[in-house]
Design a protein around this motif. Structure first.
Motif, PDB file in Angstrom:
ATOM      1  N   LEU A  35       0.922  -1.406  -0.086  1.00 49.73           N
ATOM      2  CA  LEU A  35       0.090   0.018  -0.171  1.00 49.73           C
ATOM      3  C   LEU A  35       0.775   1.249   0.132  1.00 49.73           C
ATOM      4  O   LEU A  35       0.539   2.082  -0.742  1.00 49.73           O
ATOM      5  CB  LEU A  35      -1.110  -0.079   1.468  1.00 49.73           C
ATOM      6  CG  LEU A  35      -2.061  -1.176   1.147  1.00 49.73           C
ATOM      7  CD1 LEU A  35      -2.830  -1.212   2.429  1.00 49.73           C
ATOM      8  CD2 LEU A  35      -2.957  -0.854   0.025  1.00 49.73           C
ATOM      9  N   ASN A  36       1.870   1.374   0.771  1.00 46.15           N
ATOM     10  CA  ASN A  36       2.677   2.437   1.003  1.00 46.15           C
ATOM     11  C   ASN A  36       3.240   3.037  -0.306  1.00 46.15           C
ATOM     12  O   ASN A  36       3.683   4.088  -1.006  1.00 46.15           O
ATOM     13  CB  ASN A  36       3.572   2.433   2.170  1.00 46.15           C
ATOM     14  CG  ASN A  36       2.854   2.878   3.452  1.00 46.15           C
ATOM     15  OD1 ASN A  36       1.633   3.479   3.476  1.00 46.15           O
ATOM     16  ND2 ASN A  36       3.232   2.660   4.427  1.00 46.15           N
ATOM     17  N   PHE A  37       3.824   1.718  -0.985  1.00 46.89           N
ATOM     18  CA  PHE A  37       4.695   2.000  -2.273  1.00 46.89           C
ATOM     19  C   PHE A  37       3.873   2.285  -3.310  1.00 46.89           C
ATOM     20  O   PHE A  37       4.093   3.401  -4.131  1.00 46.89           O
ATOM     21  CB  PHE A  37       5.054   0.691  -2.701  1.00 46.89           C
ATOM     22  CG  PHE A  37       5.920   0.546  -4.135  1.00 46.89           C
ATOM     23  CD1 PHE A  37       7.304   0.838  -3.926  1.00 46.89           C
ATOM     24  CD2 PHE A  37       5.472   0.386  -5.220  1.00 46.89           C
ATOM     25  CE1 PHE A  37       8.056   0.922  -5.312  1.00 46.89           C
ATOM     26  CE2 PHE A  37       6.265   0.367  -6.413  1.00 46.89           C
ATOM     27  CZ  PHE A  37       7.386   0.667  -6.410  1.00 46.89           C
ATOM     28  N   PHE A  38       2.504   1.910  -3.342  1.00 51.10           N
ATOM     29  CA  PHE A  38       1.414   2.461  -4.227  1.00 51.10           C
ATOM     30  C   PHE A  38       1.041   3.919  -3.936  1.00 51.10           C
ATOM     31  O   PHE A  38       1.103   4.599  -4.601  1.00 51.10           O
ATOM     32  CB  PHE A  38       0.417   1.662  -3.990  1.00 51.10           C
ATOM     33  CG  PHE A  38      -0.798   2.002  -5.001  1.00 51.10           C
ATOM     34  CD1 PHE A  38      -0.903   2.264  -6.305  1.00 51.10           C
ATOM     35  CD2 PHE A  38      -1.964   2.877  -4.394  1.00 51.10           C
ATOM     36  CE1 PHE A  38      -2.047   2.600  -7.090  1.00 51.10           C
ATOM     37  CE2 PHE A  38      -3.177   3.307  -5.167  1.00 51.10           C
ATOM     38  CZ  PHE A  38      -2.995   3.267  -6.355  1.00 51.10           C
ATOM     39  N   ASN A  39       0.838   4.225  -2.619  1.00 55.19           N
ATOM     40  CA  ASN A  39       0.538   5.608  -2.342  1.00 55.19           C
ATOM     41  C   ASN A  39       1.647   6.686  -2.631  1.00 55.19           C
ATOM     42  O   ASN A  39       1.543   7.730  -2.957  1.00 55.19           O
ATOM     43  CB  ASN A  39       0.183   5.398  -0.900  1.00 55.19           C
ATOM     44  CG  ASN A  39      -1.055   4.784  -0.602  1.00 55.19           C
ATOM     45  OD1 ASN A  39      -2.172   4.543  -1.578  1.00 55.19           O
ATOM     46  ND2 ASN A  39      -1.381   4.345   0.679  1.00 55.19           N
ATOM     47  N   GLU A  40       2.700   6.316  -2.527  1.00 55.22           N
ATOM     48  CA  GLU A  40       3.912   7.131  -2.730  1.00 55.22           C
ATOM     49  C   GLU A  40       4.407   7.236  -4.352  1.00 55.22           C
ATOM     50  O   GLU A  40       5.124   8.196  -4.564  1.00 55.22           O
ATOM     51  CB  GLU A  40       5.026   6.643  -1.891  1.00 55.22           C
ATOM     52  CG  GLU A  40       5.000   6.839  -0.161  1.00 55.22           C
ATOM     53  CD  GLU A  40       5.859   6.256   0.394  1.00 55.22           C
ATOM     54  OE1 GLU A  40       6.879   5.802   0.066  1.00 55.22           O
ATOM     55  OE2 GLU A  40       5.621   6.128   1.883  1.00 55.22           O
ATOM     56  N   GLU A  53      14.990   0.351   6.424  1.00 54.20           N
ATOM     57  CA  GLU A  53      14.425   1.361   6.076  1.00 54.20           C
ATOM     58  C   GLU A  53      13.039   1.587   5.242  1.00 54.20           C
ATOM     59  O   GLU A  53      12.176   1.893   5.857  1.00 54.20           O
ATOM     60  CB  GLU A  53      15.200   2.582   5.281  1.00 54.20           C
ATOM     61  CG  GLU A  53      14.617   3.957   5.051  1.00 54.20           C
ATOM     62  CD  GLU A  53      15.515   4.642   4.019  1.00 54.20           C
ATOM     63  OE1 GLU A  53      14.880   5.582   3.219  1.00 54.20           O
ATOM     64  OE2 GLU A  53      16.689   4.661   3.998  1.00 54.20           O
ATOM     65  N   VAL A  54      13.016   0.757   4.354  1.00 51.24           N
ATOM     66  CA  VAL A  54      11.876   0.508   3.543  1.00 51.24           C
ATOM     67  C   VAL A  54      10.728  -0.415   4.275  1.00 51.24           C
ATOM     68  O   VAL A  54       9.680  -0.083   4.420  1.00 51.24           O
ATOM     69  CB  VAL A  54      12.345   0.068   2.042  1.00 51.24           C
ATOM     70  CG1 VAL A  54      10.944  -0.522   1.336  1.00 51.24           C
ATOM     71  CG2 VAL A  54      12.860   1.060   1.384  1.00 51.24           C
ATOM     72  N   ALA A  55      11.377  -1.408   5.167  1.00 52.86           N
ATOM     73  CA  ALA A  55      10.473  -2.271   5.692  1.00 52.86           C
ATOM     74  C   ALA A  55       9.824  -1.361   6.985  1.00 52.86           C
ATOM     75  O   ALA A  55       8.644  -1.786   7.254  1.00 52.86           O
ATOM     76  CB  ALA A  55      11.125  -3.509   6.530  1.00 52.86           C
ATOM     77  N   ALA A  56      10.500  -0.624   7.473  1.00 58.21           N
ATOM     78  CA  ALA A  56      10.064   0.254   8.743  1.00 58.21           C
ATOM     79  C   ALA A  56       8.823   1.045   8.126  1.00 58.21           C
ATOM     80  O   ALA A  56       7.823   1.605   9.014  1.00 58.21           O
ATOM     81  CB  ALA A  56      10.921   1.043   9.143  1.00 58.21           C
ATOM     82  N   ASN A  57       8.711   1.247   6.703  1.00 61.95           N
ATOM     83  CA  ASN A  57       7.474   2.137   6.260  1.00 61.95           C
ATOM     84  C   ASN A  57       6.400   1.178   5.877  1.00 61.95           C
ATOM     85  O   ASN A  57       5.708   1.969   5.308  1.00 61.95           O
ATOM     86  CB  ASN A  57       8.419   2.797   5.082  1.00 61.95           C
ATOM     87  CG  ASN A  57       7.260   4.021   4.471  1.00 61.95           C
ATOM     88  OD1 ASN A  57       6.586   4.674   5.269  1.00 61.95           O
ATOM     89  ND2 ASN A  57       7.450   3.926   3.014  1.00 61.95           N
ATOM     90  N   GLY A  78       2.818  -9.413   7.921  1.00 58.23           N
ATOM     91  CA  GLY A  78       3.492  -8.677   8.896  1.00 58.23           C
ATOM     92  C   GLY A  78       4.935  -9.032   8.606  1.00 58.23           C
ATOM     93  O   GLY A  78       5.280 -10.243   8.170  1.00 58.23           O
ATOM     94  N   ILE A  79       6.009  -8.264   9.320  1.00 60.18           N
ATOM     95  CA  ILE A  79       7.398  -8.844   9.275  1.00 60.18           C
ATOM     96  C   ILE A  79       7.699  -9.499  10.567  1.00 60.18           C
ATOM     97  O   ILE A  79       7.315  -8.921  11.529  1.00 60.18           O
ATOM     98  CB  ILE A  79       8.060  -7.359   9.180  1.00 60.18           C
ATOM     99  CG1 ILE A  79       7.958  -6.858   7.964  1.00 60.18           C
ATOM    100  CG2 ILE A  79       9.773  -8.003   9.455  1.00 60.18           C
ATOM    101  CD1 ILE A  79       8.698  -5.480   7.616  1.00 60.18           C
ATOM    102  N   ILE A  80       8.207 -10.719  10.295  1.00 64.76           N
ATOM    103  CA  ILE A  80       8.492 -11.413  11.633  1.00 64.76           C
ATOM    104  C   ILE A  80       9.910 -11.677  11.772  1.00 64.76           C
ATOM    105  O   ILE A  80      10.265 -11.559  13.056  1.00 64.76           O
ATOM    106  CB  ILE A  80       7.998 -13.000  11.237  1.00 64.76           C
ATOM    107  CG1 ILE A  80       6.633 -12.983  11.069  1.00 64.76           C
ATOM    108  CG2 ILE A  80       8.394 -14.030  12.418  1.00 64.76           C
ATOM    109  CD1 ILE A  80       5.920 -14.360  10.644  1.00 64.76           C
TER     110      ILE A  80
END
Length: 497
Positions: free
Chosen positions: A313-318, A458-462, A470-472
């Protein structure tokens, strides 16, 4: 004319002698019985080259090669790829959540496809001296073998790091261990330097790499060598040099940007001037159909797709608004009952990729889409060379020059964005990396850019809290590489060291 890169009868016969069994692992299963007899004939050398392409394409085999979305499994840690939380997408979710296992079956597509191509390339390189025929034609085949071997190792070393390094057809499988990353780069660079001297400036048949393709791939190899994990920063200048050679000679090589981004993804523009290296698929023969198109990148609930992959979603939104975004993503879905559903009201609540639909989807009734089509799948294109040059020149010289701005802005303007100017070196590099992510979204390259620039954490935190997956595991560099497959260690315990 599109070449299918297969001479079926001859390949099937030769596959009894060389290493192109459907279930091929990285180990050769037997040697050519009499290379002096077999490779004396030009047709047999050519058939081995065709088998090399067939292996990397993944002909007639869903567990090998680039024909299905499984080849991207190791790349799901990037923000341009995600998958659904349920269903049979566990192999993709492992990498999407940074919680990988060595028994992940889907990652074997990339492994097997690349090693199958490598083993056939080794045959061509090692035995071509026996072949009787036109010297230029033989050199062309050998150049293709060097290119494809380097191309295959480039995917393998970026995905797994230390890997078995086969450079000879006579290698004994059980005696080989894991080679260091720098050793693999040495082989790739040597291969591509040879390829650019052996290959012609243009090929008579589409789908074959040329001198320009070798230079282009070498520019990306140098760019990656300059980043993580090797950090050989002197390679930035080499990357810029090779990319500039391609740009300056684009007329000779027949390369250029298409005027419209959305044309890239239409079948009528397959093998266009923007394509530097593409795999050729032919739906007339089901064994060589392309399976990333259609259902793999379509929503299940709304369009009867498979939900293999879509965008975070954030990749798309940005992602900047404009014609490139419109051509890259599909945000409205037409159901079988004629209802239009916006992605925010869909089952997964995600946009999907629009790039991979033409030729497999009847947009008046998407639910009847096939899971295969005839396509030319671009794995390297001219826009990437422009962005490689822009980044590499800036890193090498400490600031962007006019040519670097021009290279970046060519891509931006085609995307409907304004030209950039007056940036600091760091701002310019960040702009190039962002641009590359948007330009190549969903094409399997974003992950490799994130790891070489160490931007994964950095990207994963976004990642949006609304993501299904989710990130495990760790997003640090100790978790960038995929584990060596258990099935390969079982066959060769040396690979476990």
């Amino acid at each position: 004319m599109k070449i299918n890169l297969k001479y079926t009868g001859l390949i099937l016969a030769l596959c009894m002698l060389v290493n192109c069994a459907n279930d091929l692992e990285e180990q050769p299963r037997g040697k050519v019985n009499d290379p002096e007899t077999i490779y004396k004939q030009y047709a047999n050398l050519e058939a081995t080259v065709m088998a090399m392409y067939a292996g990397i394409r993944g002909d007639a085999n869903w567990s090998r090669g680039f024909a299905t979305s499984s080849y991207m499994t190791t790349m799901f840690g990037a923000d341009d790829l995600t998958t659904q939380i349920g269903g049979n997408k566990g192999n993709f979710r492992e990498f999407d959540s940074f919680n990988t296992s060595a028994n992940n079956g889907a990652m074997m597509n990339l492994w097997r496809g690349c090693y199958n191509a490598i083993l056939n390339a080794n045959e061509v390189i090692e035995y071509s001296y026996l072949t009787i025929g036109d010297e230029a034609e033989i050199d062309n085949l050998v150049g293709q073998a060097h290119f494809v071997r380097a191309f295959s190792y480039f995917y393998l070393v970026r995905s797994w790091g230390r890997i078995p390094l086969y450079t000879s057809a006579s290698t004994v499988a059980t005696e080989i261990g894991l080679s260091e990353v720098d050793e693999v780069y040495d082989v790739m660079i040597s291969d591509l330097l040879l390829a650019e001297n052996l290959l012609p400036t243009t090929q008579n048949l589409v789908g074959l790499p040329s001198e320009g393709a070798a230079k282009a791939l070498l520019s990306e190899v140098y760019l990656t060598q300059a980043g993580w994990p090797l950090h050989i920063e002197s390679s930035y200048a080499l990357a810029a040099q090779k990319a500039k050679e391609v740009i300056d000679n684009k007329g000779i090589y027949g390369y250029d940007l298409l005027s419209s981004f959305d044309n890239l993804w239409l079948r009528e523009y397959d093998n266009s001037s923007e394509s530097i290296f593409s795999l050729q698929y032919d739906n007339a023969d089901g064994a060589t159909a392309f399976h990333i198109s259609g259902k793999a990148s379509m929503p299940e609930a709304e369009e009867n797709g498979w939900d293999d992959f879509f965008v975070e979603l954030n990749f798309f939104n940005e992602f900047p608004e404009g014609p490139r975004k419109d051509a890259t993503f599909r945000t409205n879905f037409l159901t079988s009952d004629g209802t239009t559903v916006h992605y925010t009201n869909s089952a997964t609540k995600h946009p999907y990729y629009a790039k991979f639909r033409d030729g497999a989807v009847d947009e008046s009734n998407p639910s009847t889409a096939t899971f295969f089509n005839s396509a030319s799948y671009m794995l390297f294109r001219y826009a990437e060379v422009l962005l490689i040059y822009a980044e590499a020149q800036t890193r090498a010289d400490g600031s962007p020059n006019a040519a670097a701005y021009d290279a970046l802005n060519q891509v931006r303007v085609r995307a409907g964005l304004s030209s950039l100017a007056g940036l600091s070196a760091d701002e310019f590099i960040d702009a190039v990396i962002d641009e590359k992510g948007w330009e190549l979204a969903g094409e399997g390259q974003r992950w490799y850019d994130l790891i070489r620039t160490e931007k994964v954490a950095e990207v994963a935190a976004n990642r949006s809290s609304e993501e299904q997956v989710g990130i495990i595991g760790s997003t640090e560099s100790n978790n960038y590489y995929a584990p060596i497959p258990d099935s390969e260690i079982l066959l060769n315990p040396n690979l476990g060291n």
